[in-house]
Enzyme design. Structure first.
Site, PDB file in Angstrom:
ATOM      1  N   CYS A 177      28.213  30.996  37.420  1.00  0.00           N
ATOM      2  CA  CYS A 177      28.356  32.210  38.145  1.00  0.00           C
ATOM      3  C   CYS A 177      29.785  32.497  38.700  1.00  0.00           C
ATOM      4  O   CYS A 177      30.351  31.615  39.330  1.00  0.00           O
ATOM      5  CB  CYS A 177      27.404  31.869  39.545  1.00  0.00           C
TER       6      CYS A 177
ATOM      7  N   CYS B  82      30.342  32.620  42.650  1.00  0.00           N
ATOM      8  CA  CYS B  82      30.536  31.321  43.010  1.00  0.00           C
ATOM      9  C   CYS B  82      31.844  30.571  42.675  1.00  0.00           C
ATOM     10  O   CYS B  82      32.386  29.720  43.364  1.00  0.00           O
ATOM     11  CB  CYS B  82      29.436  30.335  42.297  1.00  0.00           C
TER      12      CYS B  82
END
Length: 105
Positions: free
Chosen positions: A23, A26
């Site tokens: 991600c 993230c």
């Protein structure tokens, strides 16, 4: 290391960052989480949970997007948000749940 449930049952707040290694947001949130952890010290717990490695926790807390941030206190989820957050936003949120509101983080 303590088990996840032991951390979230504590009276001091625990910020949990549910993330995934694939991600992009993230990856940008991760150093912010590290800075929050350094700043709050022992006044709060800060944990990172890889949703791909801890699928049971992801299901239990209905994590449907990453990053998802949840603050627990006394075993209860007291705040939850998805997406990117600044260090200042996260520290301010943790301060709301720290018992001694007079102390500066």
């Amino acid at each position: 290391m303590k088990e996840f449930d032991d951390f979230i049952k504590e009276s001091k707040p625990t910020l949990v960052d549910f993330y995934a290694t694939w991600c992009g947001p993230c990856k940008m949130q991760s150093p912010v989480i590290d800075e929050v952890k350094k700043t709050v010290g022992d006044k709060a717990n800060v944990l990172k949970v890889d949703v791909d490695k801890a699928q049971e926790l992801s299901v239990r807390y209905q994590v449907r997007s990453v990053p998802t941030l949840i603050v627990f206190k006394d075993g209860m989820a007291v705040w939850r948000a998805s997406g990117m957050h600044t260090k200042e936003q996260l520290i301010a949120k943790l301060e709301e749940f720290i018992n001694d509101n007079k102390s500066d983080i």
